[in-house]
Design a protein around this motif. Structure first.
Motif, short mmCIF file in Angstrom:
data_model
loop_
_atom_site.label_atom_id
_atom_site.label_comp_id
_atom_site.label_asym_id
_atom_site.label_seq_id
_atom_site.Cartn_x
_atom_site.Cartn_y
_atom_site.Cartn_z
N UNK A 37 0.90 -1.29 -0.06
CA UNK A 37 0.03 -0.12 0.12
C UNK A 37 0.72 1.22 0.16
N UNK A 38 2.09 1.28 0.62
CA UNK A 38 3.02 2.43 0.59
C UNK A 38 3.42 2.60 -0.71
N UNK A 39 3.46 1.80 -1.73
CA UNK A 39 4.09 1.98 -2.92
C UNK A 39 3.01 3.00 -3.61
N UNK A 40 1.72 3.13 -3.24
CA UNK A 40 0.63 4.09 -3.94
C UNK A 40 1.01 5.52 -3.42
N UNK A 41 1.83 5.64 -2.45
CA UNK A 41 1.93 7.20 -1.99
C UNK A 41 2.66 8.10 -2.93
N UNK A 42 2.16 9.04 -3.35
CA UNK A 42 2.26 10.16 -4.29
C UNK A 42 1.97 9.57 -5.79
N UNK A 43 1.37 8.44 -5.83
CA UNK A 43 1.01 7.71 -7.13
C UNK A 43 -0.63 7.26 -7.14
N UNK A 45 -4.80 8.16 -7.71
CA UNK A 45 -5.47 8.81 -8.61
C UNK A 45 -5.80 10.26 -8.27
N UNK A 46 -5.95 10.18 -6.86
CA UNK A 46 -6.56 11.58 -6.27
C UNK A 46 -5.52 11.42 -4.79
N UNK A 47 -5.47 12.78 -4.37
CA UNK A 47 -4.86 13.24 -3.33
C UNK A 47 -5.58 12.62 -2.05
N UNK A 48 -6.88 12.52 -2.07
CA UNK A 48 -7.76 11.90 -0.83
C UNK A 48 -7.40 10.34 -0.84
N UNK A 49 -7.41 9.71 -1.90
CA UNK A 49 -7.17 8.16 -2.13
C UNK A 49 -5.78 8.19 -1.65
N UNK A 50 -4.97 8.85 -2.27
CA UNK A 50 -3.47 8.91 -1.67
C UNK A 50 -3.33 8.96 -0.16
N UNK A 51 -3.95 9.53 0.38
CA UNK A 51 -3.82 9.84 1.85
C UNK A 51 -4.49 8.62 2.60
N UNK A 52 -5.78 8.06 2.06
CA UNK A 52 -6.42 6.92 2.62
C UNK A 52 -5.59 5.69 2.49
N UNK A 53 -5.02 5.50 1.27
CA UNK A 53 -4.20 4.32 1.33
C UNK A 53 -2.74 4.58 2.28
N UNK A 54 -2.36 5.46 2.28
CA UNK A 54 -1.17 5.80 2.99
C UNK A 54 -1.77 5.59 4.58
N UNK A 56 -4.24 3.40 5.66
CA UNK A 56 -4.21 1.92 5.68
C UNK A 56 -2.90 1.13 5.75
N UNK A 57 -2.00 1.69 5.20
CA UNK A 57 -0.44 1.08 5.26
C UNK A 57 -0.26 1.19 6.48
N UNK A 58 -0.34 2.39 7.52
CA UNK A 58 0.09 2.95 8.55
C UNK A 58 -0.62 1.86 9.70
N UNK A 59 -2.06 1.54 9.48
CA UNK A 59 -2.53 0.69 10.62
C UNK A 59 -1.92 -0.73 10.36
N UNK A 60 -2.01 -1.31 9.10
CA UNK A 60 -1.33 -2.68 8.77
C UNK A 60 -0.02 -2.63 9.47
N UNK A 61 0.98 -1.70 9.45
CA UNK A 61 2.29 -1.54 9.76
C UNK A 61 2.31 -1.59 11.42
N UNK A 62 1.49 -1.02 12.08
CA UNK A 62 1.43 -0.80 13.58
C UNK A 62 0.80 -2.10 13.97
N UNK A 63 -0.07 -2.83 13.31
CA UNK A 63 -0.44 -4.23 13.76
C UNK A 63 0.78 -5.09 13.67
N UNK A 64 1.52 -4.96 12.66
CA UNK A 64 2.63 -5.84 12.27
C UNK A 64 3.62 -5.74 13.63
N UNK A 231 10.76 -7.52 -0.64
CA UNK A 231 11.62 -7.70 0.63
C UNK A 231 12.88 -6.88 0.17
N UNK A 232 13.37 -6.99 -1.10
CA UNK A 232 14.69 -6.28 -1.31
C UNK A 232 14.51 -4.85 -1.33
N UNK A 233 13.31 -4.36 -1.51
CA UNK A 233 13.12 -2.94 -1.12
C UNK A 233 12.98 -2.40 0.27
N UNK A 234 11.98 -3.22 1.03
CA UNK A 234 11.83 -3.20 2.32
C UNK A 234 13.16 -3.28 3.29
#
Length: 246
Positions: A37-43, A45-54, A56-64, A231-234
């Motif tokens: 999901x983090x791969x979508x940040x700045x990519x 289709x809309x700023x609102x969706x960019x923020x929403x996906x970001x 979601x990514x932070x939520x999943x990261x926090x759980x991990x 994983x290579x990127x992470x």
């Protein structure tokens, strides 16, 4: 290729007791999906969706992070969240195959998220009754986030599926492409997962594929070619500069 329930013994779960294995596996699901999901940040289709996906990514990261930290405490060998996230190989990861699949277009991403969200709502409700109070607490907090995630992804699946001819085609293509990775999701919860998925697909005018083939093996370390690249990127900074501190 391996079908669900027929996965050979991999290296991921060797020597790991079941409770610890469960914590790490669910942590892996959330870490890998957060990276996708983090791969979508700045990519997006809309700023609102960019923020929403970001978000979601932070939520999943926090759980991990919470699951990995608890796993380290139970294991008692001094490993922390960074050890689990950054210092294991592809074959040691136990995430579901669905979450490592590439983003594709926006329809592909929201369909992947929706299929996983239905699973996680069932999972957190189940783990919220755990006799492990720490895990039950993590599940309780994650369950509240999962409700928002499901509302977001299901709403977009309906909006895209019941939208234009082009958006409908893209949504159906995504369902068709990702369905073979859903056996690992539906297996623990039998008909509940399928029922939760189909009610939204029906509203969206989409259909579940008839193809019975299912790809499995993620829980025992047998992954698609995509996880290694992810994983290579992470992990590259931690591996390039061991012991790095900010």
């Amino acid at each position: 290729m391996t079908g669900v329930g027929q996965a050979p013994q991999g290296t991921a779960a060797v020597g790991i007791e079941p409770r610890l294995q469960e914590l790490i596996a669910h942590g892996d699901d959330n870490l890998v999906l957060a990276q996708r999901l983090g791969e979508w940040i700045s990519n997006a289709p809309e700023l609102e969706i960019d923020i929403a996906l970001g978000n979601l990514a932070l939520d999943h990261l926090g759980v991990a992070r919470a699951l990995y930290t608890h796993a380290g405490e139970i294991e008692g060998q001094g490993r922390d969240e960074d050890d689990f996230a950054m210092r294991r190989t592809e074959r040691e990861f136990m995430n579901l195959l669905l979450v490592e699949q590439p983003n594709g277009d926006f329809a592909h991403t929201v369909v992947r998220q929706f299929l996983f969200d239905v699973y996680q709502r069932l999972l957190w409700a189940d783990l919220g009754r755990s006799d492990d109070p720490t895990l039950a607490g993590i599940a309780g907090r994650a369950a509240r986030e999962a409700e928002y995630h499901h509302e977001f992804s299901a709403g977009w699946v309906v909006r895209i599926g019941d939208g234009t001819e082009e958006s409908h085609r893209r949504a159906q293509d995504a369902v068709d492409a990702l369905w073979r990775y859903t056996g690992e999701l539906s297996e623990p919860y039998a008909g509940a997962w399928r029922a939760g998925v189909e009610v939204v697909l029906t509203e969206a005018g989409l259909r579940a594929p008839d193809d019975p083939y299912q790809r499995g093996g993620g829980r025992v370390g047998f992954h698609t070619e995509h996880l290694g690249h992810l994983l290579a990127e992470l992990q590259w900074m931690d591996r390039a500069y061991p012991g790095l501190t900010w």
